[in-house]
Scaffold this active site. Structure first.
Site: not given
Ligand code: ZN
Length: 189
Positions: A46, A51, A89-90, A131-132, A135
């Site tokens: 994701g 991000q 998380c990226l 989660h997204e 963000h």
């Protein structure tokens, strides 16, 4: 298409609330394509616009080879049943922690054709969507941790944040070895 840099913890853009997309333009379609390429390269499941330093309210997800684009997503229903699982998380590489979230959600969003749709999500997809969408509201999974666990995660992060000058992760330049290092039984979102 191009692989974009990923912003990491400390970049203020990750704390910014995003702006709804008024119209799906060619620029938006290009951003979505670039975000998919970036997510694949970084081996995530994701990726949300902040991000990659953008403020549009959109994210991309791909679980089990099923790509999903969520533009202006909103959670319209949450199950009272909760589920706890490890998240990464990226934008916070190599940091993982258990996060408790509603087990199932219904999300309303717009697709790349500009049509509104609803998706009933369970398990990993439900977790990933939450989660997204977090963000897109300037929230990170670390925000859910107890003070003790958050402090431990931040201490670990401080030891490696120098690897990302200017809070930028040069995704395209990461070697296969470096990307492998980020691999984890639980995926990064
Ligand atoms: Zn994330």
């Amino acid at each position: 298409m191009s692989i974009l840099d990923i912003r990491v913890l400390g970049d203020p853009v990750l704390r910014q609330v995003t702006t709804p997309v008024a119209e799906v333009t060619d620029e938006i379609r290009r951003l979505v394509a670039d975000m998919f390429e970036t997510m694949h390269h970084a081996r995530g499941i994701g990726l949300a616009a902040p991000q990659v330093g953008r403020t549009e309210r959109l994210a991309v997800i791909e679980i089990d080879g099923e790509p999903l684009v969520v533009i202006n997503p909103e959670i319209v229903e949450r199950s009272s049943a909760k589920d706890k699982a490890e998240e990464g998380c990226l934008s916070i590489p190599d940091i993982y922690a258990d996060v408790e979230r509603p087990k199932d959600v219904v999300v309303r969003a717009m697709d790349l054709d500009g049509s509104e749709y609803e998706i009933e999500a369970t398990e990993l997809l439900a977790r990933c969507l939450q989660h997204e969408i977090d963000h897109l509201d300037g929230r990170l999974f670390l925000d859910y941790l107890s003070v003790l666990k958050r402090t431990a995660a931040l201490t670990k992060w401080k030891l490696q944040q120098d690897k990302y000058p200017g809070f930028i992760r040069r995704t395209a330049l990461e070697t296969p070895e470096e990307r492998k290092r980020h691999e984890h039984p639980d995926e990064e979102l």
